[in-house]
Design a protein around this motif. Structure first.
Motif, PDB file in Angstrom:
ATOM      1  N   ASP A  15       0.863  -1.175   0.000  1.00  5.89           N
ATOM      2  CA  ASP A  15       0.000   0.000   0.000  1.00  5.89           C
ATOM      3  C   ASP A  15       0.904   1.231   0.000  1.00  5.89           C
ATOM      4  O   ASP A  15       2.023   1.182   0.528  1.00  5.89           O
ATOM      5  N   GLN A  16       0.445   2.330  -0.575  1.00  8.40           N
ATOM      6  CA  GLN A  16       1.201   3.567  -0.458  1.00  8.40           C
ATOM      7  C   GLN A  16       0.369   4.667   0.221  1.00  8.40           C
ATOM      8  O   GLN A  16       0.802   5.805   0.316  1.00  8.40           O
ATOM      9  N   ASN A  17      -0.803   4.280   0.735  1.00  9.06           N
ATOM     10  CA  ASN A  17      -1.676   5.241   1.401  1.00  9.06           C
ATOM     11  C   ASN A  17      -2.083   4.804   2.807  1.00  9.06           C
ATOM     12  O   ASN A  17      -2.919   5.458   3.431  1.00  9.06           O
ATOM     13  N   GLY A  18      -1.524   3.697   3.298  1.00 11.62           N
ATOM     14  CA  GLY A  18      -1.865   3.196   4.630  1.00 11.62           C
ATOM     15  C   GLY A  18      -0.915   3.781   5.661  1.00 11.62           C
ATOM     16  O   GLY A  18       0.186   3.255   5.886  1.00 11.62           O
ATOM     17  N   TYR A  19      -1.329   4.850   6.302  1.00 10.40           N
ATOM     18  CA  TYR A  19      -0.463   5.572   7.240  1.00 10.40           C
ATOM     19  C   TYR A  19       0.090   4.637   8.308  1.00 10.40           C
ATOM     20  O   TYR A  19      -0.641   3.897   8.953  1.00 10.40           O
ATOM     21  N   ARG A  20       1.394   4.671   8.453  1.00 10.77           N
ATOM     22  CA  ARG A  20       2.185   3.875   9.388  1.00 10.77           C
ATOM     23  C   ARG A  20       2.380   2.418   8.938  1.00 10.77           C
ATOM     24  O   ARG A  20       3.179   1.691   9.529  1.00 10.77           O
ATOM     25  N   TRP A  21       1.696   1.977   7.919  1.00 11.81           N
ATOM     26  CA  TRP A  21       1.828   0.609   7.434  1.00 11.81           C
ATOM     27  C   TRP A  21       2.578   0.576   6.098  1.00 11.81           C
ATOM     28  O   TRP A  21       3.610  -0.082   5.981  1.00 11.81           O
ATOM     29  N   GLY A  22       2.044   1.265   5.117  1.00 10.46           N
ATOM     30  CA  GLY A  22       2.705   1.404   3.825  1.00 10.46           C
ATOM     31  C   GLY A  22       2.243   2.718   3.235  1.00 10.46           C
ATOM     32  O   GLY A  22       1.119   2.815   2.746  1.00 10.46           O
ATOM     33  N   TYR A  23       3.058   3.752   3.339  1.00  7.32           N
ATOM     34  CA  TYR A  23       2.647   5.070   2.854  1.00  7.32           C
ATOM     35  C   TYR A  23       3.866   5.818   2.327  1.00  7.32           C
ATOM     36  O   TYR A  23       5.006   5.524   2.690  1.00  7.32           O
TER      37      TYR A  23
ATOM     38  N   TYR B 124       7.434  -2.102  15.656  1.00 13.27           N
ATOM     39  CA  TYR B 124       6.188  -1.742  16.343  1.00 13.27           C
ATOM     40  C   TYR B 124       6.340  -0.405  17.069  1.00 13.27           C
ATOM     41  O   TYR B 124       5.478   0.473  16.955  1.00 13.27           O
ATOM     42  N   ARG B 125       7.440  -0.263  17.799  1.00 13.96           N
ATOM     43  CA  ARG B 125       7.636   0.992  18.543  1.00 13.96           C
ATOM     44  C   ARG B 125       7.797   2.176  17.598  1.00 13.96           C
ATOM     45  O   ARG B 125       7.310   3.280  17.877  1.00 13.96           O
ATOM     46  N   LYS B 126       8.439   1.952  16.477  1.00 17.10           N
ATOM     47  CA  LYS B 126       8.679   3.040  15.521  1.00 17.10           C
ATOM     48  C   LYS B 126       7.396   3.491  14.836  1.00 17.10           C
ATOM     49  O   LYS B 126       7.147   4.694  14.679  1.00 17.10           O
ATOM     50  N   TRP B 127       6.563   2.528  14.419  1.00 17.73           N
ATOM     51  CA  TRP B 127       5.433   2.857  13.555  1.00 17.73           C
ATOM     52  C   TRP B 127       4.073   2.825  14.230  1.00 17.73           C
ATOM     53  O   TRP B 127       3.178   3.593  13.862  1.00 17.73           O
ATOM     54  N   LEU B 128       3.857   1.938  15.194  1.00 16.95           N
ATOM     55  CA  LEU B 128       2.494   1.630  15.617  1.00 16.95           C
ATOM     56  C   LEU B 128       2.167   1.929  17.069  1.00 16.95           C
ATOM     57  O   LEU B 128       1.005   2.104  17.410  1.00 16.95           O
TER      58      LEU B 128
ATOM     59  N   PHE C 110       5.376  -0.084   8.653  1.00 14.20           N
ATOM     60  CA  PHE C 110       5.603  -1.396   9.239  1.00 14.20           C
ATOM     61  C   PHE C 110       5.727  -2.475   8.163  1.00 14.20           C
ATOM     62  O   PHE C 110       6.647  -3.295   8.192  1.00 14.20           O
ATOM     63  N   ASP C 111       4.799  -2.488   7.209  1.00 13.92           N
ATOM     64  CA  ASP C 111       4.845  -3.483   6.140  1.00 13.92           C
ATOM     65  C   ASP C 111       6.070  -3.290   5.249  1.00 13.92           C
ATOM     66  O   ASP C 111       6.656  -4.270   4.765  1.00 13.92           O
ATOM     67  N   ILE C 112       6.465  -2.051   5.024  1.00 17.74           N
ATOM     68  CA  ILE C 112       7.620  -1.769   4.162  1.00 17.74           C
ATOM     69  C   ILE C 112       8.896  -2.294   4.813  1.00 17.74           C
ATOM     70  O   ILE C 112       9.755  -2.889   4.137  1.00 17.74           O
ATOM     71  N   ASP C 113       9.033  -2.106   6.132  1.00 14.44           N
ATOM     72  CA  ASP C 113      10.202  -2.629   6.835  1.00 14.44           C
ATOM     73  C   ASP C 113      10.271  -4.147   6.718  1.00 14.44           C
ATOM     74  O   ASP C 113      11.363  -4.730   6.553  1.00 14.44           O
ATOM     75  N   LEU C 114       9.110  -4.805   6.797  1.00  9.94           N
ATOM     76  CA  LEU C 114       9.076  -6.262   6.693  1.00  9.94           C
ATOM     77  C   LEU C 114       9.504  -6.719   5.296  1.00  9.94           C
ATOM     78  O   LEU C 114      10.273  -7.679   5.152  1.00  9.94           O
ATOM     79  N   VAL C 115       9.039  -6.043   4.262  1.00 13.64           N
ATOM     80  CA  VAL C 115       9.440  -6.385   2.890  1.00 13.64           C
ATOM     81  C   VAL C 115      10.952  -6.247   2.730  1.00 13.64           C
ATOM     82  O   VAL C 115      11.609  -7.101   2.127  1.00 13.64           O
ATOM     83  N   ARG C 116      11.506  -5.186   3.274  1.00 13.34           N
ATOM     84  CA  ARG C 116      12.953  -4.985   3.152  1.00 13.34           C
ATOM     85  C   ARG C 116      13.727  -6.080   3.884  1.00 13.34           C
ATOM     86  O   ARG C 116      14.809  -6.491   3.450  1.00 13.34           O
ATOM     87  N   ALA C 117      13.171  -6.592   4.974  1.00 16.96           N
ATOM     88  CA  ALA C 117      13.812  -7.696   5.686  1.00 16.96           C
ATOM     89  C   ALA C 117      13.818  -8.963   4.824  1.00 16.96           C
ATOM     90  O   ALA C 117      14.802  -9.720   4.819  1.00 16.96           O
ATOM     91  N   VAL C 118      12.743  -9.191   4.076  1.00 20.65           N
ATOM     92  CA  VAL C 118      12.690 -10.341   3.165  1.00 20.65           C
ATOM     93  C   VAL C 118      13.728 -10.178   2.053  1.00 20.65           C
ATOM     94  O   VAL C 118      14.453 -11.121   1.718  1.00 20.65           O
TER      95      VAL C 118
END
Length: 328
Positions: free
Chosen positions: A94-102, A307-311, A113-121
C-alpha cells in the motif's frame, strides 16, 4: 444535522494528491471503478458470535486454523531462485496506509511497518534490503496480482482467512487486528450494530470489511471502493457516515484526522500475513524463516523495534508479536 456534512478536507484528503503524484515513482496496477451504494440487506441471517469473522463462520469444518503455515526453511526452491535470478524482489504494498505502507511526504520514500518487513525479506533472499521493486496494489487487486505473477509477495495488511487460503498462500501471522467502525466525532454511529441502520457505510472492495457487511449490514447502505483511503476521503467530505476497516488501519487514519475516531470494539479477530502464489511453497518457507528471525530477541527484536517506531503511538499495549502456527 448529519455528521460530516460540509466538512473541510483533512490531511488524508490531501494525501490523495500525493498518491497521484507518486504514480511516476511507484508502478500502479489498474484499479476498478469506484463502487456504487447497494440496497440495505433487509432479511439477513444473524451474524456470527462476537469476535468471530464471517469467513471463519462460513468456512467448512476442516478449516480450523487458516493462519497455520509451512515450516520455515532457507533452502532455495524455484520461486526463491526466480527472485535471485531477477536480482530484485517484487512486492505488492500500500502507499496510502499511514504507518503501514505510505509515501512519506518529506522524503518521497515508501515507509511503514509493512515496508520494513518487505525490506527484511529482500535482505534475507538477496543480501540487500534495497533490492525491492514496490508495486502499489489496490485492496481488490491483491489476489489477482499474485495469481497473474505480477508480484512475488503481498505485504499489505492482508487478513488470513479460510476463503483466501484457497487462492493464495500465506506466511505465519505477523500482526493481529480486527474489523472496527470509524466515524466522525459526535456521530450517532457508535459501533457495528443497528446504529448503522439507514447510514451510508464505506469499505474497500475485496476486503474483510466487505465480507462482514455482505453478511450483516445492520440496515446500512454499503459503498465499496478500491482503497480504504478512498473511504476516509468520502467520510471527510460527508459523502458517507462511517467506514468499516481493520482496527490497525483505522487507528492510523484517526491519527491523521482528529475529526474522526474509532467507535465500538473490534468485532472480528484477524491475523495479517504475507501472501504469495499457491505454487511458491519454497518462498513461503523462506518468508517464514525471515519472520522467525524478525520475532526473535524479545523487546529488542526487529518486530518490536518496528512496532515501537510505527504503531505504538496509535496501538498501545502490544508486548510481543503473534506466535507462529505451522501445519506440517
Amino acid at each position: 444535522m448529519r455528521a460530516g456534512a460540509g466538512r473541510r478536507r483533512g490531511p488524508v484528503a490531501a494525501a490523495v494528491g500525493c498518491a497521484v503524484a507518486a504514480v511516476a515513482a511507484t508502478a500502479l496496477l489498474p484499479s476498478s471503478a469506484a463502487g456504487h451504494p447497494e440496497r440495505p440487506a433487509g432479511a439477513v441471517r444473524s451474524g456470527p458470535a462476537h469476535g468471530t469473522s464471517v469467513a471463519a463462520a462460513r468456512a467448512p469444518a476442516a478449516c480450523t486454523a487458516p493462519e497455520a503455515s509451512l515450516r520455515p526453511s532457507t533452502a532455495d526452491g524455484p520461486a526463491v531462485q526466480r527472485i535471485k535470478n531477477r536480482g530484485r524482489l517484487i512486492a505488492g504494498v500500500d502507499q496510502n496506509g499511514y504507518r503501514w505502507g505510505y509515501r512519506d511526504p518529506a522524503t518521497g520514500e515508501l515507509s511503514g511497518f509493512d515496508i520494513d518487513l518487505v525490506r527484511a525479506v529482500a535482505k534475507a533472499v538477496l543480501g540487500d534490503p534495497g533490492k525491492v521493486t514496490f508495486l502499489a496494489i489496490p485492496t481488490n487487486q491483491r489476489i489477482p496480482a499474485l495469481e497473474k505473477g505480477k508480484v512475488d509477495i503481498i505485504a499489505r495488511t492482508m487478513t488470513i482467512n479460510c476463503d483466501r487460503i484457497k487462492q493464495v498462500a500465506f506466511s505465519t501471522a505477523y500482526f493481529e487486528a480486527g474489523q472496527q467502525v470509524l466515524a466522525p466525532k459526535g456521530s450517532p454511529v457508535t459501533a457495528f450494530d443497528d446504529t448503522l441502520k439507514g447510514k451510508k457505510v464505506c469499505t474497500a472492495k475485496g476486503s474483510t470489511g466487505e465480507s462482514e457487511l455482505r453478511h450483516e449490514s445492520h440496515g446500512a447502505f454499503v459503498l465499496t471502493v478500491p482503497s480504504q483511503l478512498d473511504c476516509l476521503v468520502r467520510l471527510q467530505l460527508g459523502q458517507v457516515d462511517a467506514v468499516i476497516t481493520d482496527s490497525a488501519l483505522a487507528a492510523g487514519q484517526a491519527a491523521q484526522d482528529p475529526s474522526v475516531r474509532l467507535v465500538g470494539k473490534p468485532f472480528t479477530t484477524e491475523s495479517y500475513g504475507v501472501a504469495m502464489n499457491l505454487a511458491d511453497a519454497d518462498l513461503v518457507r523462506r518468508v517464514n524463516a525471515v519472520l522467525e528471525d524478525y520475532r526473535r530477541g524479545g523487546t529488542a527484536s526487529p518486530w518490536m523495534q518496528a512496532y515501537r517506531k510505527w504503531l505504538e503511538h496509535d496501538l498501545t499495549g502490544i508486548t510481543a508479536p503473534p506466535e507462529p502456527k505451522y501445519k506440517d
